[in-house]
Motif scaffolding. Structure first.
Motif: not given
Length: 79
Positions: A13-19, A54-75
């Motif tokens: 999983v690359t940064t591009e996959d996360v995007v 969701r599976r890609v983000l989980e594989r990358r090691g992101l938590t549910a809280e981190q995913v919500q931060t990214l969705i909200a436009g955070g870093t």
């Protein structure tokens, strides 16, 4: 539907996959009022692309809280 029809995950999983995964989960959201269908493709929610994201983000090691931060436009720092 479930794992049988799920899209395959990338081997690394690359940064591009996360995007792409974030785009999938923000576009393929439940349709109001009951959330039973995907707003984008009208499949049962969560649809294949939402599950894949969701599976890609989980594989990358992101938590549910981190995913919500990214969705909200955070870093979030990706490792």
């Amino acid at each position: 539907m479930g794992p049988i029809d799920d899209l395959p995950l990338p081997p690394h999983v690359t940064t591009e996959d996360v995007v792409f995964a974030l785009r999938a989960i923000t576009l393929h959201v439940p349709e109001p009022p009951d959330g039973a269908r995907c707003r984008k493709d009208e499949a049962a929610h969560p649809c294949r692309l939402h599950r894949w994201g969701r599976r890609v983000l989980e594989r990358r090691g992101l938590t549910a809280e981190q995913v919500q931060t990214l969705i909200a436009g955070g870093t979030v720092v990706l490792r």
